[in-house]
Design an enzyme around this catalytic site. Structure first.
Site, mmCIF file in Angstrom:
data_model
loop_
_atom_site.group_PDB
_atom_site.id
_atom_site.type_symbol
_atom_site.label_atom_id
_atom_site.label_comp_id
_atom_site.label_asym_id
_atom_site.label_seq_id
_atom_site.Cartn_x
_atom_site.Cartn_y
_atom_site.Cartn_z
ATOM 1 C CE LYS A 115 -30.836 -100.303 14.243
ATOM 2 N NZ LYS A 115 -30.831 -100.411 13.027
ATOM 3 C CE LYS A 207 -25.219 -105.349 18.018
ATOM 4 N NZ LYS A 207 -27.311 -105.462 17.320
ATOM 5 C CE LYS A 210 -23.635 -104.045 8.696
ATOM 6 N NZ LYS A 210 -24.774 -104.702 8.029
#
Ligand code: AMP
Ligand code: TRP
Length: 345
Positions: A115, A207, A210
């Protein structure tokens, strides 16, 4: 050790775009566990703000996720559903845990590295400390079992490390105060089944997420039948028919992903799905997959849309859940204060 009550805890971030990975990897399993455990399911809004959230959107997303929990089959009367920021003990215990956890442990967290990317100097302190808050979520209830997708495995290992270090550091106090050999349980992750890591429909090595810029990468819980059909139709595949056994899926990430999704939707193993579809072309398999996904998600999406309109009901669920959660967490926090040596009323 004093008998520890079995309890399930899990959390999902209210960051919008709830997708099939969230459903199959987590929420569907939350629903199933209700039959066997006392469960606490948390809308982790304090985790969400580790990256910027527009306040109005955050409010909407908290309510939408709560609606999704209920629409998927979580019973907020028999179990506890609430949003994290209403129970101050999460943040309070997280501080204690940030004094237990070591920099070296958090430095190893792959989710933080992903991230933060190259921008390490400029991400929030909260993003780095996030696993301490997650450990506090779980251990405020001394939860014994935590259902999550594969991506959370490392955070659960860290939760166990924190519990163990706390138990060791304060062993003498814990014993003297009558808690036996250990105060916190070593929580078990529940990660199993054919869909613990659902991949992007556009790239079988990434993956489903969202935050993927392409909406075609994921099936959202609120997608209608047409959108679901379109997305599966466009989903990346390889040119070969489906194999007859699981071994042959290993080098074919897109095929493996779609087979896993189908298996999870119908509660079969991948081997059972291949026994049915081995040798079939993707076009036929994708039609069957669409039918199953629409049958499962159609009613959930419709119920979510109905429930989010009723903000009074949703907010009442969250307030009522928070009141019940707080009672448990407050007991833990009192014990932790005594163990640490703080003076309290
Ligand atoms: P998050 O949206 O990051 O709060 O994740 C909520 C839950 O969904 C966690 O238990 C995750 O492990 C799970 N999850 C998220 N993405 C996926 C995915 N692509 N496949 C399976 N589980 C997932
Ligand atoms: N970190 C989890 C995720 O991003 C969400 C989460 C927060 C969680 N606290 C938790 C999951 C406690 C399980 C238990 O998906």
């Amino acid at each position: 050790m004093a008998a520890i009550q079995e309890r399930v805890f899990s959390g999902v971030q209210p960051t919008g775009n709830l997708h099939l990975g969230n459903y199959l990897g987590a929420i569907k399993r939350f629903v199933e566990l209700q039959a066997r455990y006392d469960c606490i399911y948390c809308v982790v809004d304090l985790h969400a703000i580790t990256v910027w959230q527009d306040p109005e959107e955050l409010t909407r997303n908290i309510r939408e996720l709560t609606a999704a929990f209920i629409a998927c089959g979580i019973d907020p009367k028999r179990h506890i559903v609430f949003n994290q920021s209403q129970v101050a003990e999460h943040a309070e215990l997280a501080w204690v845990f940030s004094c237990v956890a070591r920099m070296g442990w958090l430095n190893r967290m792959t989710q933080f590295k992903e991230k933060a990317g190259k921008d390490r100097e400029n991400v929030s302190v909260g993003l780095f400390a996030y696993p301490c808050l997650m450990a506090a979520d779980i251990l405020a209830y001394r939860a014994t079992h935590v259902p999550v997708g594969e991506d959370q495995k490392q955070h659960l290992e860290l939760t166990r490390d924190i519990a163990q270090k706390f138990n060791n550091d304060f062993a003498a106090r814990i014993k003297a105060l009558g808690h036996g050999e250990a105060y916190f349980p070593l929580t078990e992750p529940l990660i199993s089944g054919p869909a613990t890591r659902v991949m992007s429909l556009r790239d079988g090595t990434k993956k489903m997420s969202k935050s993927d810029a392409s909406d075609y990468s994921r099936i959202n819980l609120t997608d209608d039948a047409d959108a679901i059909a379109q997305k599966f139709k466009k989903a990346k595949t390889d040119p070969h028919p489906l194999p007859g056994d699981e071994k042959e899926l290993e080098q074919r990430p897109e095929a493996e992903n779609l087979v896993g999704i189908y298996a999870a939707l119908v509660d079969h193993t991948k081997a059972e799905v291949l026994a049915e579809f081995g040798g079939a072309q993707f076009s036929r398999f994708k039609e069957a997959l669409t039918e199953r996904a629409v049958a499962k998600l159609g009613p959930i999406g419709a119920e979510m849309k109905r429930l989010v309109q009723d903000t009074a009901y949703i907010d009442q669920v969250l307030v009522g859940g928070a009141d019940r959660a707080r009672k448990i967490a407050a007991e833990t926090m009192k014990a932790v204060k005594d163990i640490c040596g703080f003076v309290r009323a």
